[in-house]
Design a protein around this motif. Structure first.
Motif, PDB file in Angstrom:
ATOM      1  N   ASN A 680      26.466  26.057   0.207  1.00  0.00           N
ATOM      2  CA  ASN A 680      27.469  26.771   0.661  1.00  0.00           C
ATOM      3  C   ASN A 680      27.576  28.242   0.030  1.00  0.00           C
ATOM      4  O   ASN A 680      26.802  28.311  -1.140  1.00  0.00           O
ATOM      5  N   ASP A 681      28.552  28.910   0.191  1.00  0.00           N
ATOM      6  CA  ASP A 681      28.633  30.226  -0.211  1.00  0.00           C
ATOM      7  C   ASP A 681      28.871  30.083  -1.676  1.00  0.00           C
ATOM      8  O   ASP A 681      28.443  30.897  -2.548  1.00  0.00           O
ATOM      9  N   GLN A 682      29.698  29.256  -2.096  1.00  0.00           N
ATOM     10  CA  GLN A 682      30.184  29.029  -3.544  1.00  0.00           C
ATOM     11  C   GLN A 682      29.251  28.538  -4.377  1.00  0.00           C
ATOM     12  O   GLN A 682      29.087  29.078  -5.498  1.00  0.00           O
ATOM     13  N   GLU A 683      28.146  27.813  -4.046  1.00  0.00           N
ATOM     14  CA  GLU A 683      27.090  27.187  -4.585  1.00  0.00           C
ATOM     15  C   GLU A 683      26.013  28.313  -4.913  1.00  0.00           C
ATOM     16  O   GLU A 683      25.499  28.490  -6.011  1.00  0.00           O
ATOM     17  N   VAL A 684      26.133  29.189  -3.982  1.00  0.00           N
ATOM     18  CA  VAL A 684      25.056  30.197  -3.977  1.00  0.00           C
ATOM     19  C   VAL A 684      25.750  31.214  -5.013  1.00  0.00           C
ATOM     20  O   VAL A 684      24.721  31.692  -6.023  1.00  0.00           O
ATOM     21  N   TYR A 685      26.854  31.474  -5.032  1.00  0.00           N
ATOM     22  CA  TYR A 685      27.359  32.555  -5.977  1.00  0.00           C
ATOM     23  C   TYR A 685      27.350  31.876  -7.437  1.00  0.00           C
ATOM     24  O   TYR A 685      27.055  32.878  -8.453  1.00  0.00           O
ATOM     25  N   ALA A 686      27.352  30.566  -7.394  1.00  0.00           N
ATOM     26  CA  ALA A 686      27.366  30.100  -8.773  1.00  0.00           C
ATOM     27  C   ALA A 686      25.864  30.145  -9.483  1.00  0.00           C
ATOM     28  O   ALA A 686      25.761  30.354 -10.484  1.00  0.00           O
ATOM     29  N   PHE A 687      24.959  30.083  -8.597  1.00  0.00           N
ATOM     30  CA  PHE A 687      23.526  30.357  -8.932  1.00  0.00           C
ATOM     31  C   PHE A 687      23.261  31.652  -9.539  1.00  0.00           C
ATOM     32  O   PHE A 687      22.797  31.914 -10.350  1.00  0.00           O
ATOM     33  N   TYR A 688      23.938  32.780  -8.617  1.00  0.00           N
ATOM     34  CA  TYR A 688      23.954  33.880  -9.098  1.00  0.00           C
ATOM     35  C   TYR A 688      24.549  34.313 -10.409  1.00  0.00           C
ATOM     36  O   TYR A 688      24.001  34.878 -11.407  1.00  0.00           O
ATOM     37  N   GLU A 689      25.546  33.631 -10.748  1.00  0.00           N
ATOM     38  CA  GLU A 689      26.640  33.833 -11.965  1.00  0.00           C
ATOM     39  C   GLU A 689      25.894  33.231 -13.231  1.00  0.00           C
ATOM     40  O   GLU A 689      25.446  33.631 -14.239  1.00  0.00           O
ATOM     41  N   ASN A 690      25.203  31.962 -13.000  1.00  0.00           N
ATOM     42  CA  ASN A 690      24.658  31.172 -14.265  1.00  0.00           C
ATOM     43  C   ASN A 690      23.269  31.320 -14.272  1.00  0.00           C
ATOM     44  O   ASN A 690      22.524  30.810 -15.216  1.00  0.00           O
ATOM     45  N   GLY A 691      22.477  31.930 -13.332  1.00  0.00           N
ATOM     46  CA  GLY A 691      21.110  32.174 -13.396  1.00  0.00           C
ATOM     47  C   GLY A 691      20.274  31.213 -13.612  1.00  0.00           C
ATOM     48  O   GLY A 691      19.233  31.187 -14.250  1.00  0.00           O
ATOM     49  N   THR A 692      20.772  30.136 -12.955  1.00  0.00           N
ATOM     50  CA  THR A 692      19.681  28.559 -13.069  1.00  0.00           C
ATOM     51  C   THR A 692      19.090  28.174 -12.327  1.00  0.00           C
ATOM     52  O   THR A 692      18.362  27.062 -11.886  1.00  0.00           O
ATOM     53  N   TYR A 693      18.764  29.379 -11.100  1.00  0.00           N
ATOM     54  CA  TYR A 693      17.670  28.830  -9.959  1.00  0.00           C
ATOM     55  C   TYR A 693      16.384  29.223 -10.452  1.00  0.00           C
ATOM     56  O   TYR A 693      16.216  30.500 -10.636  1.00  0.00           O
ATOM     57  N   HIS A 694      15.505  28.392 -10.207  1.00  0.00           N
ATOM     58  CA  HIS A 694      14.003  28.596 -10.478  1.00  0.00           C
ATOM     59  C   HIS A 694      13.212  27.782  -9.368  1.00  0.00           C
ATOM     60  O   HIS A 694      13.248  26.598  -9.426  1.00  0.00           O
ATOM     61  N   SER A 695      12.871  28.721  -8.772  1.00  0.00           N
ATOM     62  CA  SER A 695      12.043  28.404  -7.344  1.00  0.00           C
ATOM     63  C   SER A 695      10.795  27.584  -7.708  1.00  0.00           C
ATOM     64  O   SER A 695      10.283  26.649  -6.991  1.00  0.00           O
ATOM     65  N   ARG A 696      10.127  28.053  -8.786  1.00  0.00           N
ATOM     66  CA  ARG A 696       8.831  27.391  -9.203  1.00  0.00           C
ATOM     67  C   ARG A 696       8.920  26.098  -9.358  1.00  0.00           C
ATOM     68  O   ARG A 696       8.197  25.113  -9.264  1.00  0.00           O
ATOM     69  N   ASP A 697      10.119  25.519 -10.290  1.00  0.00           N
ATOM     70  CA  ASP A 697      10.467  24.259 -10.451  1.00  0.00           C
ATOM     71  C   ASP A 697      10.419  23.505  -9.255  1.00  0.00           C
ATOM     72  O   ASP A 697       9.878  22.138  -9.018  1.00  0.00           O
ATOM     73  N   ILE A 698      11.195  23.980  -7.838  1.00  0.00           N
ATOM     74  CA  ILE A 698      11.160  23.139  -6.672  1.00  0.00           C
ATOM     75  C   ILE A 698       9.853  23.103  -6.473  1.00  0.00           C
ATOM     76  O   ILE A 698       9.490  21.984  -5.772  1.00  0.00           O
ATOM     77  N   TYR A 699       8.988  24.063  -6.191  1.00  0.00           N
ATOM     78  CA  TYR A 699       7.530  24.092  -5.851  1.00  0.00           C
ATOM     79  C   TYR A 699       6.982  23.046  -6.372  1.00  0.00           C
ATOM     80  O   TYR A 699       6.104  21.924  -5.873  1.00  0.00           O
ATOM     81  N   ASP A 700       7.063  22.784  -7.803  1.00  0.00           N
ATOM     82  CA  ASP A 700       6.219  22.169  -8.535  1.00  0.00           C
ATOM     83  C   ASP A 700       6.565  20.589  -8.455  1.00  0.00           C
ATOM     84  O   ASP A 700       5.870  19.685  -8.366  1.00  0.00           O
ATOM     85  N   SER A 701       7.883  20.475  -7.951  1.00  0.00           N
ATOM     86  CA  SER A 701       8.542  18.990  -8.155  1.00  0.00           C
ATOM     87  C   SER A 701       8.534  18.429  -6.618  1.00  0.00           C
ATOM     88  O   SER A 701       8.763  17.108  -6.488  1.00  0.00           O
ATOM     89  N   ASN A 702       8.171  19.275  -5.550  1.00  0.00           N
ATOM     90  CA  ASN A 702       8.300  18.596  -4.404  1.00  0.00           C
ATOM     91  C   ASN A 702       6.765  18.759  -3.600  1.00  0.00           C
ATOM     92  O   ASN A 702       6.483  19.846  -2.840  1.00  0.00           O
ATOM     93  N   PRO A 703       6.103  17.815  -3.525  1.00  0.00           N
ATOM     94  CA  PRO A 703       4.923  17.526  -2.946  1.00  0.00           C
ATOM     95  C   PRO A 703       4.736  18.092  -1.369  1.00  0.00           C
ATOM     96  O   PRO A 703       3.904  18.725  -0.984  1.00  0.00           O
ATOM     97  N   ARG A 704       5.782  17.542  -0.566  1.00  0.00           N
ATOM     98  CA  ARG A 704       5.809  18.108   0.643  1.00  0.00           C
ATOM     99  C   ARG A 704       6.005  19.437   1.017  1.00  0.00           C
ATOM    100  O   ARG A 704       5.231  20.053   1.869  1.00  0.00           O
ATOM    101  N   LEU A 705       6.996  19.932   0.174  1.00  0.00           N
ATOM    102  CA  LEU A 705       6.997  21.624   0.275  1.00  0.00           C
ATOM    103  C   LEU A 705       5.907  22.154  -0.361  1.00  0.00           C
ATOM    104  O   LEU A 705       5.393  23.309   0.206  1.00  0.00           O
ATOM    105  N   GLN A 706       5.309  21.716  -1.517  1.00  0.00           N
ATOM    106  CA  GLN A 706       4.142  22.376  -1.950  1.00  0.00           C
ATOM    107  C   GLN A 706       3.018  22.498  -1.074  1.00  0.00           C
ATOM    108  O   GLN A 706       2.164  23.458  -0.978  1.00  0.00           O
TER     109      GLN A 706
END
Length: 811
Positions: A680-706
């Motif tokens: 949701n929008d609040q979760e998106v803005y929380a990622f912006y504020e704390n800078g904790t979104y790392h897409s590479r980690d998602i790629y590395d940890s999700n074989p289906r998406l990878q």
């Protein structure tokens, strides 16, 4: 007086013979269409004239809706419906041995808009007239409009869209209403005998703005309002100064094409020329009309409301100031009070990069007097706010900053009302994007959730469904869409649900026939039709849809006997010519389509259709056939959306993030009748504020998406080496700006729920019916009522107009 088919046949034949001087049997569809358009223009001319006269005689307050885009779609059927003679004309032509549908398809779809903004403006024009509100559109008569989209080897190629090649039967050229618009040169302020500063202009380029008016016909109420589009021409008295083709072309360019490529300085200055051209012409025209009422200037806001649709027309503010100061001799304080009370502004974007700003030097060179006025507005804003607020807050709200003129800041400061276009959008504007202004001007901010006109998107686009609703609940919903809620009482009626399913199947067959004829793609009409139709932009996340298609594709490749719900994925989208990344996504989706559609192992389990040159007429074909509505933008990025409303109205079930008007759709239809996923929008803005979104980690940890993402770079998808690498890197290496990878898991899970529900036709059709029955609140009629009551402070003049018309009719 009711028109009979006999009267129509006689009058139409006379109109045709007067135009072409040969027999009807020899004509082409475009000639039939042109004759029919001329007939209708004459048929409605008295109402158009009487409406204008009634407004002037009653001195009613009029609304002027300024928009860079108007996307009306084909107007023949709409005008016939609103005049109440669609069936009469259809029957009359059939009696003459003519095919009405063939004639209707001869009309060109005017490409005068890019997407939701322009379509919204045209919906509003329809609703303003249908409600009897005195209202006018003001825009540009583009010679070519938005480009014609062609796909060459999967790539988008832009060609000129020559929509005026056969003329425009609906417009009337009004050279007697032309005005002069001044560009460039110098504006030196000099004191006049009364001690007022007046500009003395020199070396300016003067352009003649010639209006072309089109009647906006209200729904069966005798009202015809006006849409005025301006064309740039060389003033006859200045022909001598335009010696070369290049000189003349600079004038023609002003109204040649919608949204010229602004990736370079020349394109940017042309865009700014367009914006000042139509705002200056429009404001001059309004002032001239106001003077006919012989009222003092203090009454101007009581008789005129100017609405700024997005920032493109924001120069209305300094232009009205220029006229009041320089030509009418008002003081700054008088002119500013009048201007603020007259202007209102709709914001259509949350994206900072979409908030227009122009280099100071460009504005100074192009419109020097306007820049002087903007400078003065800016300085007075600073002087007024500094004693009240901190310097930091004050300077964050200035119009001129960092060498740029910020158009949204000008629009907010110069208006009495600032509205967003969905509840969530307005909240984000107030508390995030424009929070500094909300702190200064809390009373200015309000919400007006967008709406659509059921007349086009249901009455005309889906006649089968319209007849079903009429049979079940009567026809009162056509003028009061809230009555659609009565349709809910049929949610458990098996006969109604069966009829609903049959109508949907017929609409799907019509689209399938189009796809086979125009694209050579054979579709199974019993498959689930999954639709995403909107402008191509990374935040709208067509890419997420593509990842889901590839995920399905790989599952079937692993197990060709997999029992999976067959789906047809339908895309319609244009990318801005200079938006390279969006064009790379188009190439990707087209290449996926070629791969999937031609793989024997896939068969009819997946088909992908990317329609070429998506526009209003194609939307009218696709939307009634849609069963899934993809509204998957990153939460907090889409202002409202209107395709979500059109698809809901036609019974599609929405797959959605809680973004834009999806939030309100959820509220009206209920969470059980919509498929929600993602941040949701609040979760998106929380990622912006704390800078904790790392897409590479998602790629590395999700074989289906990878595995899905690797198809971009491992040769699985042939022919996208460059595009695949760029898109892969944007998602994995450069941290996935719009959180596509974060929402992927949630998205594919909800799509599996869609598959499961589709296996139960009764349950699916119940939810489809409930979506239709819950769509009434998203009527543009209700939106316009709120604008009229709360912002424009004007009322429906329907009784006065109709009384005037009947008093002036010959006995």
């Amino acid at each position: 007086m009711v028109l009979t088919t006999k009267e129509f046949r006689e009058d139409f034949s006379k109109t045709f013979e007067g135009l072409y001087a040969f027999d009807l049997s020899e004509a082409s569809p475009i000639q039939y269409y042109t004759a029919l358009g001329n007939y209708l223009k004459v048929y409605s001319a008295d109402n158009w004239s009487h409406t204008n006269q009634a407004y002037l005689e009653h001195q009613v307050k009029q609304v002027y809706y300024f928009s860079m885009e108007f996307l009306p779609g084909r107007m023949l059927k709409s005008n016939l419906l609103n005049l109440g003679i669609l069936d009469t004309v259809r029957d009359g032509l059939r009696e003459m041995g003519l095919d009405f549908e063939v004639i209707a398809r001869a009309e060109v779809d005017p490409a005068l808009g890019n997407g939701g903004l322009g379509r919204l403006a045209s919906c509003f024009m329809d609703s303003i007239a249908s409600l009897g509100i005195p209202g006018n559109g003001n825009g540009i008569r583009y010679r070519y409009g938005l480009f014609q989209q062609k796909f060459v080897d999967g790539y988008q190629v832009e060609l000129p869209e020559n929509w005026l090649r056969d003329g425009n039967v609906w417009e009337v050229r009004k050279e007697n209403k032309a005005v002069m618009v001044r560009f460039g040169g110098q504006a030196i302020l000099s004191e006049d005998p009364d001690g007022r500063l007046k500009p003395i202009y020199s070396q300016t380029q003067n352009i003649l703005a010639v209006p072309y008016d089109t009647g906006m016909i209200g729904y069966q109420n005798e009202v015809v309002n006006n849409l005025r589009l301006w064309s740039a021409e060389i003033p006859p008295e200045e022909e001598i100064h335009y010696h070369t083709i290049a000189d003349r072309e600079k004038v023609n360019q002003i109204t040649e094409v919608l949204y010229p490529d602004d990736s370079n300085y020349e394109g940017q200055i042309l865009r700014l020329r367009q914006e000042y051209f139509f705002t200056s012409a429009g404001v001059q025209s309004i002032v001239r009309y106001y003077k006919q009422m012989v009222l003092t200037w203090q009454h101007f806001p009581d008789k005129v409301a100017i609405h700024i649709n997005d920032t493109h027309p924001a120069l209305c503010i300094p232009e009205l100031m220029r006229i009041l100061l320089d030509e009418e001799g008002l003081s700054w304080e008088q002119a500013w009070e009048i201007t603020q009370k007259t202007m209102s502004y709709t914001n259509h974007t949350i994206l900072q990069e979409a908030m227009e700003k122009w280099p100071v030097r460009m504005v100074q060179e192009l419109v020097p007097r306007i820049y002087q006025i903007i400078e003065e507005i800016n300085q007075r804003h600073i002087d007024k706010k500094l004693p009240l607020y901190t310097p930091e807050l004050t300077y964050r709200t200035t119009i001129i900053a960092d060498g740029n003129v910020k158009m949204a800041h000008l629009a907010i400061i110069g208006s009495h009302s600032v509205n967003g276009v969905a509840k969530l959008h307005t909240e984000i504007l107030m508390h995030e994007v424009l929070r500094d202004f909300y702190q200064m001007y809390p009373a200015k901010f309000n919400n007006k959730t967008n709406g659509i006109t059921q007349r086009r998107w249901l009455h005309l686009a889906n006649e089968g469904l319209t007849k079903l609703i009429d049979n079940k609940i009567g026809t009162a919903w056509k003028t009061n869409p809230s009555e659609l809620k009565l349709f809910k009482s049929f949610a458990n009626n098996e006969d109604t649900l069966a009829q609903l399913a049959e109508i949907k199947l017929e609409n799907k067959k019509q689209f399938a026939a189009y796809a086979e004829k125009e694209m050579g793609i054979e579709l199974d009409p019993t498959a689930l039709f999954d639709v995403q139709i909107k402008r191509l932009h990374a935040y709208k996340r067509q890419l997420l849809n593509a990842l889901h298609i590839l995920d399905r594709y790989l599952k079937i490749k692993d197990d060709p006997d997999l029992d999976i719900q067959p789906r047809v994925f339908i895309f319609g989208a244009k990318a801005a010519p200079s938006y390279v990344y969006a064009k790379q996504i188009i190439k990707l989706i087209n290449t996926i389509a070629d791969m999937v559609n031609n793989d024997p192992a896939i068969g009819n389990k997946i088909k992908v259709v990317f329609v070429e040159n998506y526009g209003v007429s194609l939307a009218e074909l696709i939307i009634p056939a849609a069963e899934v509505s993809e509204q998957i933008s990153l939460a907090g990025k889409e202002a409202s959306g209107t395709s979500n409303m059109k698809l809901m109205l036609n019974g599609a079930l929405t797959v959605a993030t809680l973004d834009g008007a999806n939030v309100e759709i959820r509220d009206f239809v209920g969470e059980d009748n919509i498929f929600l996923f993602g941040l949701n929008d609040q979760e998106v803005y929380a990622f912006y504020e704390n800078g904790t979104y790392h897409s590479r980690d998602i790629y590395d940890s999700n074989p289906r998406l990878q595995r899905v993402l690797n198809t971009f770079i491992d040769g699985t998808i042939p022919g996208i080496e460059t595009e695949g690498r760029v898109i892969f890197d944007s998602l994995v290496q450069y941290n996935d700006e719009y959180f596509v990878l974060k929402d992927f898991e949630s998205y594919v899970e909800v799509q599996e729920k869609v598959d499961q529900l589709y296996q139960d036709p009764m349950a699916w059709n119940q939810k489809s019916l409930l979506n239709i029955a819950s769509s009434g609140p998203f009527s543009a009629d209700f939106t316009i009522k709120r604008y009229a009551e709360e912002i424009w402070k004007t009322d429906s003049q329907l009784p006065a107009i109709q009384q005037y018309i009947h008093l002036t009719e010959p006995i």
